[in-house]
Design a protein around this motif. Structure first.
Motif, PDB file in Angstrom:
ATOM      1  N   ALA A  51       0.863  -1.177   0.000  1.00  0.00           N
ATOM      2  CA  ALA A  51       0.000   0.000   0.000  1.00  0.00           C
ATOM      3  C   ALA A  51       0.900   1.227   0.000  1.00  0.00           C
ATOM      4  CB  ALA A  51      -0.870   0.001   1.249  1.00  0.00           C
ATOM      5  N   PHE A  53       1.037   5.250   0.797  1.00  0.00           N
ATOM      6  CA  PHE A  53       0.279   6.300   1.485  1.00  0.00           C
ATOM      7  C   PHE A  53       1.176   7.503   1.718  1.00  0.00           C
ATOM      8  CE2 PHE A  53       2.259   5.775   5.657  1.00  0.00           C
ATOM      9  CZ  PHE A  53       2.721   4.469   5.609  1.00  0.00           C
ATOM     10  N   ALA A  54       0.537   8.624   1.965  1.00  0.00           N
ATOM     11  CA  ALA A  54       1.285   9.846   2.275  1.00  0.00           C
ATOM     12  C   ALA A  54       1.145  10.114   3.763  1.00  0.00           C
ATOM     13  CB  ALA A  54       0.742  11.012   1.472  1.00  0.00           C
ATOM     14  N   ALA A  55       2.256  10.432   4.403  1.00  0.00           N
ATOM     15  CA  ALA A  55       2.226  10.805   5.823  1.00  0.00           C
ATOM     16  C   ALA A  55       3.102  12.035   5.966  1.00  0.00           C
ATOM     17  CB  ALA A  55       2.745   9.671   6.696  1.00  0.00           C
ATOM     18  N   GLY A  56       2.477  13.117   6.395  1.00  0.00           N
ATOM     19  CA  GLY A  56       3.238  14.351   6.567  1.00  0.00           C
ATOM     20  C   GLY A  56       3.926  14.798   5.293  1.00  0.00           C
ATOM     21  N   GLY A  57       3.298  14.509   4.138  1.00  0.00           N
ATOM     22  CA  GLY A  57       3.854  14.958   2.871  1.00  0.00           C
ATOM     23  C   GLY A  57       4.878  14.010   2.261  1.00  0.00           C
ATOM     24  N   VAL A  58       5.152  12.895   2.944  1.00  0.00           N
ATOM     25  CA  VAL A  58       6.121  11.929   2.422  1.00  0.00           C
ATOM     26  C   VAL A  58       5.361  10.702   1.917  1.00  0.00           C
ATOM     27  CG1 VAL A  58       8.045  10.441   3.059  1.00  0.00           C
ATOM     28  CG2 VAL A  58       7.878  12.739   4.013  1.00  0.00           C
ATOM     29  N   LEU A  60       5.071   6.878   1.346  1.00  0.00           N
ATOM     30  CA  LEU A  60       5.646   5.650   1.889  1.00  0.00           C
ATOM     31  C   LEU A  60       4.873   4.444   1.382  1.00  0.00           C
ATOM     32  CD1 LEU A  60       6.018   7.003   5.498  1.00  0.00           C
ATOM     33  CD2 LEU A  60       7.929   6.374   4.026  1.00  0.00           C
ATOM     34  N   MET A  62       3.945   0.325   2.423  1.00  0.00           N
ATOM     35  CA  MET A  62       3.896  -0.629   3.532  1.00  0.00           C
ATOM     36  C   MET A  62       3.439  -1.963   2.971  1.00  0.00           C
ATOM     37  SD  MET A  62       1.495  -0.402   6.938  1.00  0.00           S
ATOM     38  CE  MET A  62       1.940  -1.273   8.448  1.00  0.00           C
ATOM     39  N   THR A  63       4.060  -3.030   3.435  1.00  0.00           N
ATOM     40  CA  THR A  63       3.657  -4.366   2.994  1.00  0.00           C
ATOM     41  C   THR A  63       3.888  -5.359   4.114  1.00  0.00           C
ATOM     42  OG1 THR A  63       3.894  -6.015   1.251  1.00  0.00           O
ATOM     43  CG2 THR A  63       5.919  -4.988   2.014  1.00  0.00           C
ATOM     44  N   LEU A  99      13.286   0.571   3.601  1.00  0.00           N
ATOM     45  CA  LEU A  99      13.991   1.219   4.712  1.00  0.00           C
ATOM     46  C   LEU A  99      14.032   0.329   5.952  1.00  0.00           C
ATOM     47  CD1 LEU A  99      12.383   4.784   4.603  1.00  0.00           C
ATOM     48  CD2 LEU A  99      14.615   4.101   3.686  1.00  0.00           C
ATOM     49  N   TYR A 100      12.865  -0.031   6.441  1.00  0.00           N
ATOM     50  CA  TYR A 100      12.777  -0.692   7.740  1.00  0.00           C
ATOM     51  C   TYR A 100      11.855  -1.901   7.687  1.00  0.00           C
ATOM     52  CZ  TYR A 100      14.658   3.789   9.219  1.00  0.00           C
ATOM     53  OH  TYR A 100      15.435   4.902   9.356  1.00  0.00           O
ATOM     54  N   GLY A 156       7.214  -4.353   6.084  1.00  0.00           N
ATOM     55  CA  GLY A 156       8.247  -3.445   5.589  1.00  0.00           C
ATOM     56  C   GLY A 156       7.705  -2.063   5.282  1.00  0.00           C
ATOM     57  N   ILE A 157       8.586  -1.083   5.468  1.00  0.00           N
ATOM     58  CA  ILE A 157       8.281   0.314   5.151  1.00  0.00           C
ATOM     59  C   ILE A 157       9.340   0.819   4.173  1.00  0.00           C
ATOM     60  CG2 ILE A 157       8.257   2.677   6.093  1.00  0.00           C
ATOM     61  CD1 ILE A 157       5.840   1.149   6.909  1.00  0.00           C
ATOM     62  N   LEU A 159      10.335   4.090   1.092  1.00  0.00           N
ATOM     63  CA  LEU A 159      10.106   5.452   0.620  1.00  0.00           C
ATOM     64  C   LEU A 159       9.829   5.390  -0.887  1.00  0.00           C
ATOM     65  CD1 LEU A 159      10.310   8.190   2.106  1.00  0.00           C
ATOM     66  CD2 LEU A 159      12.726   8.259   1.451  1.00  0.00           C
TER      67      LEU A 159
END
Lengths: 346, 346
Positions: A51, A53-58, A60, A62-63, A99-100, A156-157, A159
């Motif tokens: 998926a 999504f935008a968080a705080g303009g960034v 990202l 996620m899976t 990233l993480y 996972g996360i 950018l």
């Protein structure tokens, strides 16, 4: 009637079958009948492997994936490295820079501590090699007989660069279908280990992190519409998902698809079609035809894309229809995996 | 010798025990001996319930939990709602505003489809009520006898406001220890269901999403050092973790801790100490003493904090030492949970 065309068995299933975890028709049915009605939202409904999504303009990605592969160790990898590669790849297929990771273990009482240590070290090494960090985790233990050694969930996360927009609903008639290499190795490696099969040339899993290959591809061309790694359910299920979500047809050429002789031999022995066998280090790209050659060239310069080639094209035939022209020149339908050909492959 | 002071059994364990999933001493040992040596990095090493990271200039929190609670349905909740509350709370304890969840199911072959539907609907409702969206998921199926009905992993992502810095290593001598309400209800509700116990006044789980309570607390005072929800291992294990990570001592007052009579009765019947019993809708806050009353007042205005009060204070005694002054005025050590008092409580 082949397994590829038979309708879903009736009456309606009231119990979970192994096939519900196959990545094929039954998995899709579960999504349609249970998960989407309850959880529907625009991000989930896309049914991509990640998926965005935008968080705080960034932006990202996620899976999440749980790994229940059996056995835990196999030629070419283990559940630890697979848990990294699988999740890194799902991020990469969204064009994200991984990233993480989180890592959550469900252990069965009685598991050898040494097994847990080996798996954890392998997971850690795969994460280091992929350049991602495991930043949070969890451990649960269930009674002997209520689990099976160990299961791992990794989430996972990543950018997502601003210009990248990849999704399985973006394929257009005329687009090229690119495959990054030979198919079926992960599934056959697992089956060989599980069934104690020995081949003259042993088959190892292709399990690998594909994000650096994807980075090269995205740098080479802006016309990439969709990336998918053909894991559970194999190339056939992935192409069916893309064809269905993009409401297009797809035609592939058998001659263009590489199956290593030892994999072909194992498939014949086991009565499997390599198009349905899982991969863990391959990807399918749907690409603007004008840029397809550039993408293939970029892929071939990367160790994980040496065997890349165009295997077919997107058409404007019946939406969701995937067909293959065989080596003999006949055309047959390539349906989604039906049933439980290979349970617990990842 | 009580279970609270006996040393870890020797020789070194070479197999996983149920207690490794208890959230107590054995869990800590697994972290120290297996996970940290392989995976160590500054974010993981903090051992908070969530990792906070910056991506593209935005501060985010990530947390993961697998839920293996048995039975799947219990008074006051089920594995679906618990999987939302648990992960939302781990984000909230980092001061994060929960945004998105992933949900990954491991199903056992033969699970009733209706059970999966009920759990999924409960999970979806809990997510709606908490204002978070499930944006990605996964389903695996294992053979009958290789799982236990269903396990769920949820991983959560939240946004951390710029000024918020909460961590278990920030407690200072003099700080107040605040507890949000009565303890032991979740653990007793699960045990009652599992063992078929009936009480005159039935005990329901306190399972709830605490992020709106946390938002009120953070708005009321800037002197909050650390928030933790005392789940597995109960209040005792949480206080021990904070004392250890902050290298401080903690003293609590038995009189200040509320245990509902029916929970107290059940604990006496079952030989349990409520301080070790899991909660799923309570939190512990370590707060600058000058702001403790303001925080408690803010909490009491929120339905989930009505029973909030100061239960003790941080001291400069031996680092890691947690003690309780009993109702009779004696002082005893409150150690981490040792063994497997309550397996599969969440």
């Amino acid at each position: 009637m082949s397994i590829f065309t038979c309708p879903l068995p009736l009456p309606a299933r009231d119990r979970i079958l192994l096939g519900h975890g196959s990545g094929g028709k039954l998995s899709a049915e579960l999504m349609r009948d249970i998960f989407l009605p309850a959880l529907s939202n625009p991000m989930l409904d896309r049914l991509d492997d990640q998926a965005v999504f935008a968080a705080g303009g960034v932006r990202l990605a996620m899976t999440t994936d749980s790994f229940v592969v059996k056995p835990l160790f196999f030629r070419g990898g283990d559940i630890g490295s697979l848990a990294v590669h699988g999740t890194v790849n799902d991020l990469a297929m969204g064009g994200a820079t991984p990233l993480y990771l989180s890592a959550a273990f469900i252990l069965e009482e009685g598991l050898a501590m040494d097994t847990l240590r080996r798996v954890t070290e392998s997971l850690a090494q795969a994460a280091r090699e992929a350049g991602v960090r495991v930043i949070t985790g969890d451990t649960k233990v269930v009674e002997k007989g209520s689990g099976d050694g160990l299961f791992i969930n990794t989430t996972g996360i990543g950018l997502v660069p601003e210009r990248v927009e990849l999704s399985a609903d973006r394929a257009k008639p005329g687009d090229a279908v690119i495959l990054s290499g030979s198919i079926g190795e992960h599934g056959i490696a697992i089956l060989a280990e599980r069934e104690g099969l020995e081949f003259e040339t042993p088959v190892g899993s292709d399990s690998a992190a594909l994000h650096t290959l994807v980075a090269e591809m995205l740098a080479a061309a802006r016309g990439i519409r969709c990336l998918r790694d053909p894991t559970r359910g194999g190339v056939s299920s992935t192409l069916n998902e893309i064809a269905r979500q993009s409401k297009v047809s797809i035609r592939i050429e058998e001659r263009a698809i590489t199956v290593r002789p030892e994999v072909q031999g194992a498939c014949e022995l086991l009565g499997l079609d390599p198009l349905y066998v899982a991969n863990e280090g391959k990807l399918i790209a749907i690409v603007d035809p004008a840029q397809a050659e550039a993408v293939v060239s970029a892929m071939r310069r990367h160790p994980l894309g040496e065997g890349a080639g165009i295997i077919g094209s997107v058409g404007d035939g019946p939406p969701g229809l995937v067909t293959i022209r065989t080596a003999l020149g006949t055309v047959r339908i390539v349906d989604m995996l039906s049933g439980d050909q290979l349970p617990r492959i990842c």
